[in-house]
Design a protein around this motif. Structure first.
Motif, mmCIF file in Angstrom:
data_model
loop_
_atom_site.group_PDB
_atom_site.id
_atom_site.type_symbol
_atom_site.label_atom_id
_atom_site.label_comp_id
_atom_site.label_asym_id
_atom_site.label_seq_id
_atom_site.Cartn_x
_atom_site.Cartn_y
_atom_site.Cartn_z
ATOM 1 N N ILE A 1 25.932 -16.999 57.300
ATOM 2 C CA ILE A 1 25.368 -16.356 58.495
ATOM 3 C C ILE A 1 24.434 -17.274 59.290
ATOM 4 O O ILE A 1 23.951 -16.897 60.347
ATOM 5 C CB ILE A 1 24.630 -15.053 58.113
ATOM 6 C CG1 ILE A 1 23.613 -15.278 56.981
ATOM 7 C CG2 ILE A 1 25.644 -14.001 57.665
ATOM 8 C CD1 ILE A 1 22.284 -15.802 57.391
ATOM 9 N N ARG A 2 24.174 -18.463 58.786
ATOM 10 C CA ARG A 2 23.258 -19.368 59.464
ATOM 11 C C ARG A 2 23.732 -19.658 60.895
ATOM 12 O O ARG A 2 24.897 -19.996 61.132
ATOM 13 C CB ARG A 2 23.139 -20.690 58.710
ATOM 14 C CG ARG A 2 22.071 -21.620 59.306
ATOM 15 C CD ARG A 2 22.016 -22.942 58.570
ATOM 16 N NE ARG A 2 21.743 -22.778 57.147
ATOM 17 C CZ ARG A 2 20.520 -22.544 56.664
ATOM 18 N NH1 ARG A 2 19.490 -22.453 57.488
ATOM 19 N NH2 ARG A 2 20.344 -22.411 55.365
ATOM 20 N N GLY A 3 22.823 -19.512 61.844
ATOM 21 C CA GLY A 3 23.118 -19.818 63.236
ATOM 22 C C GLY A 3 23.800 -18.702 64.009
ATOM 23 O O GLY A 3 23.982 -18.804 65.229
ATOM 24 N N LYS A 4 24.174 -17.612 63.340
ATOM 25 C CA LYS A 4 24.851 -16.513 64.036
ATOM 26 C C LYS A 4 23.877 -15.746 64.926
ATOM 27 O O LYS A 4 22.759 -15.439 64.518
ATOM 28 C CB LYS A 4 25.490 -15.550 63.027
ATOM 29 C CG LYS A 4 26.746 -16.098 62.363
ATOM 30 C CD LYS A 4 27.377 -15.055 61.464
ATOM 31 C CE LYS A 4 28.694 -15.563 60.879
ATOM 32 N NZ LYS A 4 29.760 -15.567 61.899
ATOM 33 N N ASP B 1 31.274 -10.350 58.409
ATOM 34 C CA ASP B 1 30.091 -10.981 57.835
ATOM 35 C C ASP B 1 29.550 -10.147 56.672
ATOM 36 O O ASP B 1 29.664 -8.921 56.674
ATOM 37 C CB ASP B 1 28.985 -11.125 58.899
ATOM 38 C CG ASP B 1 29.409 -12.004 60.059
ATOM 39 O OD1 ASP B 1 30.074 -13.022 59.801
ATOM 40 O OD2 ASP B 1 29.086 -11.675 61.213
ATOM 41 N N PRO B 2 28.921 -10.785 55.693
ATOM 42 C CA PRO B 2 28.328 -10.033 54.578
ATOM 43 C C PRO B 2 27.068 -9.300 55.025
ATOM 44 O O PRO B 2 26.398 -9.730 55.971
ATOM 45 C CB PRO B 2 27.996 -11.119 53.565
ATOM 46 C CG PRO B 2 27.768 -12.348 54.398
ATOM 47 C CD PRO B 2 28.747 -12.243 55.535
ATOM 48 N N PRO B 3 26.702 -8.192 54.370
ATOM 49 C CA PRO B 3 25.458 -7.490 54.694
ATOM 50 C C PRO B 3 24.271 -8.248 54.126
ATOM 51 O O PRO B 3 24.436 -9.122 53.265
ATOM 52 C CB PRO B 3 25.627 -6.145 53.993
ATOM 53 C CG PRO B 3 26.473 -6.465 52.798
ATOM 54 C CD PRO B 3 27.436 -7.525 53.274
ATOM 55 N N PHE C 1 16.112 -11.682 58.859
ATOM 56 C CA PHE C 1 16.821 -11.184 60.036
ATOM 57 C C PHE C 1 16.113 -9.990 60.665
ATOM 58 O O PHE C 1 16.677 -9.312 61.527
ATOM 59 C CB PHE C 1 18.267 -10.823 59.671
ATOM 60 C CG PHE C 1 19.242 -11.938 59.926
ATOM 61 C CD1 PHE C 1 20.281 -11.784 60.821
ATOM 62 C CD2 PHE C 1 19.116 -13.154 59.267
ATOM 63 C CE1 PHE C 1 21.180 -12.811 61.066
ATOM 64 C CE2 PHE C 1 20.006 -14.190 59.492
ATOM 65 C CZ PHE C 1 21.046 -14.023 60.398
ATOM 66 N N GLY C 2 14.873 -9.724 60.236
ATOM 67 C CA GLY C 2 14.054 -8.704 60.880
ATOM 68 C C GLY C 2 14.737 -7.352 60.993
ATOM 69 O O GLY C 2 15.351 -6.856 60.056
ATOM 70 N N SER C 3 14.632 -6.747 62.200
ATOM 71 C CA SER C 3 15.197 -5.416 62.446
ATOM 72 C C SER C 3 16.549 -5.494 63.149
ATOM 73 O O SER C 3 16.834 -4.728 64.073
ATOM 74 C CB SER C 3 14.216 -4.579 63.281
ATOM 75 O OG SER C 3 13.024 -4.354 62.572
#
Length: 209
Positions: free
Chosen positions: A106-109, A117-119, A79-81
């Motif tokens: 989290i896929r597709g979010k 959502d989870p961290p 998820f980069g930055s």
């Protein structure tokens, strides 16, 4: 509101007494200039323009994490930055961030809302131009289990325990690898080509997994 912030390479601006609303406004106003990195912690705001040296290590570290997952056949989602926020209190943009345990959630979010959502499971911090100490408190607020830090000389792993980070030699994400050996490859940055380093790292992995 129109906001213009001019920052030279490697320059860091520290501001205090900044409201959460102002931080949110700056994130929105500066959204088209993603070279600027904003870190907010309890009214204190840091604005940084990463240097080429910083970006070189950031990219390589991200590639190393993905290479480990690839060689060990572990599911991973980069998820980069992405900006992660603990509402009204803190917010940060890690150099690199990865999900391993909650990929299906989290896929597709297109956006991550930590209230539902989870961290991420793992983040990477490069401390060439600034210290990650402030961001460690933010990551503790958010609940990020593991942080990898590199300051140009030392590579460290921090694990979250009882809302505080403890320095360790073993990774939660990749417990069977001697992850601290990554430092040997980071020391070669500037001496060897990027892809040559990645190739050497991949070979090391195959010999030690």
């Amino acid at each position: 509101m129109t906001t213009k912030v001019f920052i030279q390479p490697e320059e860091i601006i520290h501001l205090s007494g900044i409201s959460w609303q102002t931080y949110e406004s700056l994130l929105n106003e500066l959204s088209k200039n993603r070279r600027l990195r904003l870190t907010y912690n309890r009214g204190n705001l840091e604005i940084m323009a990463p240097s080429p040296e910083h970006e070189r290590y950031k990219t390589l570290m991200g590639r190393f994490v993905e290479t480990i997952a690839e060689e060990l056949e572990i599911r991973i989602e980069p998820f980069g930055s992405t900006t992660y926020k603990y509402p009204q209190l803190s917010g940060a943009e890690p150099d690199e961030s990865f999900y391993l345990k909650n990929i299906d959630i989290i896929r597709g979010k297109k956006r991550i809302d930590l209230q539902q959502d989870p961290p991420p499971d793992l983040v990477v911090e490069i401390d060439i131009t600034s210290s990650s100490e402030n961001r460690l408190q933010i990551y503790s607020d958010i609940g990020i289990a593991e942080v990898w830090c590199y300051n140009g000389e030392d590579f460290s792993i921090y694990i979250l325990q009882n809302r505080e980070y403890v320095k360790t030699e073993r990774s939660l994400a990749f417990p069977n690898l001697a992850i601290l050996e990554i430092a040997r490859f980071l020391d070669k940055v500037g001496e060897k080509d990027y892809l040559e380093l990645v190739k050497e790292f991949r070979q090391w992995l195959r010999n030690h997994k």
